[in-house]
Design a protein around this motif. Structure first.
Motif, PDB file in Angstrom:
ATOM      1  N   ARG A   1      -6.164  -1.275   0.469  1.00 50.35           N
ATOM      2  CA  ARG A   1      -5.929   0.090   1.079  1.00 50.35           C
ATOM      3  C   ARG A   1      -7.260   0.669   1.356  1.00 50.35           C
ATOM      4  NH1 ARG A   1      -3.005   2.251  -3.146  1.00 50.35           N
ATOM      5  NH2 ARG A   1      -4.344   2.714  -4.694  1.00 50.35           N
ATOM      6  N   ARG A   2      -8.468   0.453  -0.554  1.00 47.77           N
ATOM      7  CA  ARG A   2      -9.834   0.310  -0.614  1.00 47.77           C
ATOM      8  C   ARG A   2     -11.491   0.024   0.495  1.00 47.77           C
ATOM      9  NH1 ARG A   2      -9.638  -0.599  -6.204  1.00 47.77           N
ATOM     10  NH2 ARG A   2     -10.715  -2.331  -5.659  1.00 47.77           N
TER      11      ARG A   2
ATOM     12  N   ARG B   1       0.979  -1.090   0.177  1.00 52.26           N
ATOM     13  CA  ARG B   1       0.350  -0.011  -0.281  1.00 52.26           C
ATOM     14  C   ARG B   1       0.988   1.653  -0.318  1.00 52.26           C
ATOM     15  NH1 ARG B   1      -2.920  -3.384   4.052  1.00 52.26           N
ATOM     16  NH2 ARG B   1      -2.360  -2.202   5.239  1.00 52.26           N
TER      17      ARG B   1
ATOM     18  N   ARG C   1      -3.713  -2.936  -3.918  1.00 48.58           N
ATOM     19  CA  ARG C   1      -5.201  -2.127  -4.430  1.00 48.58           C
ATOM     20  C   ARG C   1      -6.602  -1.826  -3.402  1.00 48.58           C
ATOM     21  NH1 ARG C   1      -6.751  -1.357  -9.698  1.00 48.58           N
ATOM     22  NH2 ARG C   1      -8.080   0.347  -8.839  1.00 48.58           N
ATOM     23  N   GLY C   2      -6.650  -3.195  -3.242  1.00 48.48           N
ATOM     24  CA  GLY C   2      -8.377  -3.903  -2.753  1.00 48.48           C
ATOM     25  C   GLY C   2      -8.584  -3.549  -1.519  1.00 48.48           C
TER      26      GLY C   2
ATOM     27  N   TRP D   1      -6.411  -9.258  -1.453  1.00 51.09           N
ATOM     28  CA  TRP D   1      -4.850  -9.680  -0.707  1.00 51.09           C
ATOM     29  C   TRP D   1      -4.909 -10.919   0.775  1.00 51.09           C
ATOM     30  CZ3 TRP D   1      -0.127  -8.114  -2.495  1.00 51.09           C
ATOM     31  CH2 TRP D   1       0.824  -9.010  -1.032  1.00 51.09           C
TER      32      TRP D   1
ATOM     33  N   TRP E   1       0.857  -5.218  -6.722  1.00 52.69           N
ATOM     34  CA  TRP E   1      -0.086  -3.681  -6.532  1.00 52.69           C
ATOM     35  C   TRP E   1      -1.610  -3.855  -7.172  1.00 52.69           C
ATOM     36  CZ3 TRP E   1      -2.762  -0.884 -10.729  1.00 52.69           C
ATOM     37  CH2 TRP E   1      -2.891  -0.072 -10.502  1.00 52.69           C
ATOM     38  N   TRP E   2      -2.003  -4.406  -7.208  1.00 50.21           N
ATOM     39  CA  TRP E   2      -3.496  -4.492  -8.215  1.00 50.21           C
ATOM     40  C   TRP E   2      -3.857  -5.492  -6.593  1.00 50.21           C
ATOM     41  CZ3 TRP E   2      -6.865  -8.902  -8.604  1.00 50.21           C
ATOM     42  CH2 TRP E   2      -8.214  -8.510  -8.897  1.00 50.21           C
TER      43      TRP E   2
ATOM     44  N   GLY F   1       3.051   2.268  -3.374  1.00 56.78           N
ATOM     45  CA  GLY F   1       1.638   2.245  -4.637  1.00 56.78           C
ATOM     46  C   GLY F   1       2.203   1.825  -5.757  1.00 56.78           C
ATOM     47  N   VAL F   2       1.402   3.080  -6.699  1.00 51.52           N
ATOM     48  CA  VAL F   2       2.129   2.602  -7.638  1.00 51.52           C
ATOM     49  C   VAL F   2       3.469   2.530  -8.485  1.00 51.52           C
ATOM     50  CG1 VAL F   2       2.069   5.170  -8.849  1.00 51.52           C
ATOM     51  CG2 VAL F   2       0.846   3.172 -10.267  1.00 51.52           C
TER      52      VAL F   2
END
Length: 170
Positions: free
Chosen positions: A108-109, A39, A105-106, A117, A101-102, A42-43
């Protein structure tokens, strides 16, 4: 790309690969093992993987140009052969960086408990695969670099220091 500021591009570009591939490997393993690291990165993680991936064929291409402009030597040929094997490792780093990364993302949201994850088997599989690819990439970079140094420096220096200033240091 063949020359940069009058120097063979390969001898300059190789430093990008030597730094970025191990750095990407380290970041990938950290992110794959610790979702919080994923997280926080990130990108940046897939971006680092992409720059590493792109730097490999650029450096290899510049190395092939350089190989054609130096004397034929078994050490140079060995270095070239080893260098040709890094691209699959760099591709693996990039693909896994995107996947990690992908997956991160889940989480973090959804406040850290995202379904992509948090599934333990997914985390274990990504972690193990990331470690394998990262170790393979770093070992390959080491082997390639070692062979390149041997090719460049064999018989190119004196094993004993030469006193250029005389015995009194002047």
């Amino acid at each position: 790309m063949t020359l940069i500021n009058g120097l063979p591009a390969h001898v300059l570009l190789v430093h990008v690969v030597v730094v970025l591939v191990p750095l990407t490997a380290l970041a990938l393993v950290a992110a794959a093992i610790w979702p919080r690291a994923a997280r926080r990165l990130g990108v940046l993680l897939p971006a680092l993987g992409l720059v590493s991936l792109v730097s490999v064929p650029l450096t290899t291409s510049a190395g092939e140009w350089l190989e054609r402009h130096v004397d034929s030597d078994p050490l140079v040929r060995r270095h070239t052969e080893l260098g040709d094997g890094l691209l699959p490792w760099a591709l693996g780093l990039f693909v896994l960086a995107v996947v990690v990364w992908w997956a991160g993302r889940g989480s973090r949201r959804e406040g850290g408990g995202g379904s992509r994850w948090s599934a333990l088997p997914v985390r274990i599989a990504l972690g193990l695969l990331s470690v394998v690819i990262a170790v393979g990439a770093v070992v390959d970079v080491y082997r390639i670099g070692d062979s390149g140094a041997k090719a460049a420096w064999h018989d190119g220096f004196s094993k004993s220091a030469h006193d250029q200033h005389g015995a009194d240091g002047s």
